[in-house]
Motif scaffolding. Structure first.
Motif, PDB file in Angstrom:
ATOM      1  N   LYS A   1       1.101  -0.798   0.242  1.00 49.76           N
ATOM      2  CA  LYS A   1      -0.210   0.598  -0.044  1.00 49.76           C
ATOM      3  C   LYS A   1       0.916   1.105  -0.390  1.00 49.76           C
ATOM      4  O   LYS A   1       2.056   1.065   0.312  1.00 49.76           O
ATOM      5  N   PHE A   2       0.437   2.620  -0.412  1.00 48.37           N
ATOM      6  CA  PHE A   2       0.809   3.264  -0.251  1.00 48.37           C
ATOM      7  C   PHE A   2       0.826   4.448   0.696  1.00 48.37           C
ATOM      8  O   PHE A   2       0.472   3.603   1.822  1.00 48.37           O
TER       9      PHE A   2
ATOM     10  N   LYS B   1       7.171   4.645  -0.178  1.00 49.96           N
ATOM     11  CA  LYS B   1       6.267   4.220  -1.255  1.00 49.96           C
ATOM     12  C   LYS B   1       4.957   4.542  -1.737  1.00 49.96           C
ATOM     13  O   LYS B   1       4.156   5.158  -0.671  1.00 49.96           O
ATOM     14  N   LEU B   2       4.968   6.792  -1.867  1.00 46.41           N
ATOM     15  CA  LEU B   2       4.245   7.333  -2.317  1.00 46.41           C
ATOM     16  C   LEU B   2       3.958   7.020  -3.477  1.00 46.41           C
ATOM     17  O   LEU B   2       3.758   7.445  -4.890  1.00 46.41           O
ATOM     18  N   ALA B   3       2.428   7.942  -3.386  1.00 47.80           N
ATOM     19  CA  ALA B   3       1.697   8.054  -5.041  1.00 47.80           C
ATOM     20  C   ALA B   3       1.250   9.636  -4.492  1.00 47.80           C
ATOM     21  O   ALA B   3       0.106   9.841  -3.864  1.00 47.80           O
TER      22      ALA B   3
ATOM     23  N   MET C   1       7.028   6.987  -6.085  1.00 46.20           N
ATOM     24  CA  MET C   1       8.241   7.106  -5.434  1.00 46.20           C
ATOM     25  C   MET C   1       8.503   6.275  -4.738  1.00 46.20           C
ATOM     26  O   MET C   1       7.864   5.919  -3.598  1.00 46.20           O
ATOM     27  N   HIS C   2       9.938   5.995  -4.832  1.00 48.05           N
ATOM     28  CA  HIS C   2      10.743   5.270  -3.624  1.00 48.05           C
ATOM     29  C   HIS C   2      11.990   5.779  -2.770  1.00 48.05           C
ATOM     30  O   HIS C   2      12.523   6.441  -3.612  1.00 48.05           O
TER      31      HIS C   2
ATOM     32  N   GLU D   1       5.946   7.122 -13.704  1.00 46.71           N
ATOM     33  CA  GLU D   1       5.226   8.485 -14.386  1.00 46.71           C
ATOM     34  C   GLU D   1       3.685   7.890 -14.237  1.00 46.71           C
ATOM     35  O   GLU D   1       3.680   6.458 -14.424  1.00 46.71           O
ATOM     36  N   GLN D   2       2.723   8.322 -13.815  1.00 49.43           N
ATOM     37  CA  GLN D   2       1.302   7.666 -13.747  1.00 49.43           C
ATOM     38  C   GLN D   2       0.972   8.227 -14.834  1.00 49.43           C
ATOM     39  O   GLN D   2       0.740   9.538 -14.832  1.00 49.43           O
TER      40      GLN D   2
END
Length: 221
Positions: A4-5, A19-21, A75-76, A106-107
């Motif tokens: 999970k983010f 772990k970021l969105a 991003m990590h 990139e999303q």
């Protein structure tokens, strides 16, 4: 199962891996008197929380062309630092430093415009599902949630049944087709913007073109 983010509000010095969105809300360069410059930016997550981030001068070549204002990324691997100093661009107690080990992906986020059709409202869950059609008459499924739902329904109910309603959603979240399900979009983050009616020149121009195209279709049928 995919991890999970993490949420921006939960970032502190205790968690070493993130772990970021997030979307790059603002991005700028700072140049010192000795001609050295570094990159600073603000990241925004789906809950609307923000955190400052930066790239030091020695790593700027790695990130200058990869990070784009308004784009969304997974991003990590960051270095977490205290957000100190007299001038702070946002109130989060920490900031992120991009390093050589930081990775981004990139999303798919886009701006979508089209005519509204086949509206189905779900008041209990505060969402509305409908179709939009572009000038090529391509149909895309669309879902609006929460505040976007309320704005859409307020504008939708105020229009005559026969009237052409056009919407434009900036920074739309795209979901790829799967099986029988076609490509669909929804509002993404609190940074998405919903325009309806005659709120901007793009909507007015699109509506004029739509009326012209459909009139020509009727004449040729």
């Amino acid at each position: 199962m995919a991890r999970k983010f993490d949420l921006i509000k939960d970032i502190d010095e205790k968690k070493e891996t993130l772990k970021l969105a997030v979307r790059v809300k603002d991005l700028w360069f700072v140049q010192n008197r000795d001609t050295n410059r570094h990159m600073e930016f603000i990241l925004l997550d789906q809950k609307g929380d923000m955190i400052p981030a930066m790239v030091k001068k020695e790593d700027i070549d790695l990130w200058e062309e990869k990070l784009v204002e308004g784009h969304t990324y997974i991003m990590h691997n960051f270095k977490i630092m205290k957000n100190q100093g007299q001038f702070r661009v946002c109130d989060h107690p920490y900031k992120l430093l991009f390093i050589g080990a930081t990775t981004i992906k990139e999303q798919p986020i886009s701006n979508i415009i089209g005519v509204v059709d086949n509206v189905r409202c779900n008041p209990q869950s505060k969402n509305v599902v409908f179709h939009i059609r572009d000038l090529s008459f391509v149909v895309i499924g669309c879902t609006f949630w929460d505040s976007y739902y309320f704005k859409f329904m307020s504008n939708w109910r105020g229009e005559p049944v026969s009237f052409v309603v056009v919407v434009m959603l900036t920074q739309a979240k795209i979901k790829s087709s799967s099986g029988w399900w076609p490509v669909s979009i929804s509002n993404s983050w609190n940074g998405s913007k919903l325009f309806m009616g005659d709120e901007c020149s793009e909507l007015v121009r699109f509506k004029e073109q739509w009326i012209q195209y459909t009139f020509l279709e009727l004449l040729s049928s």
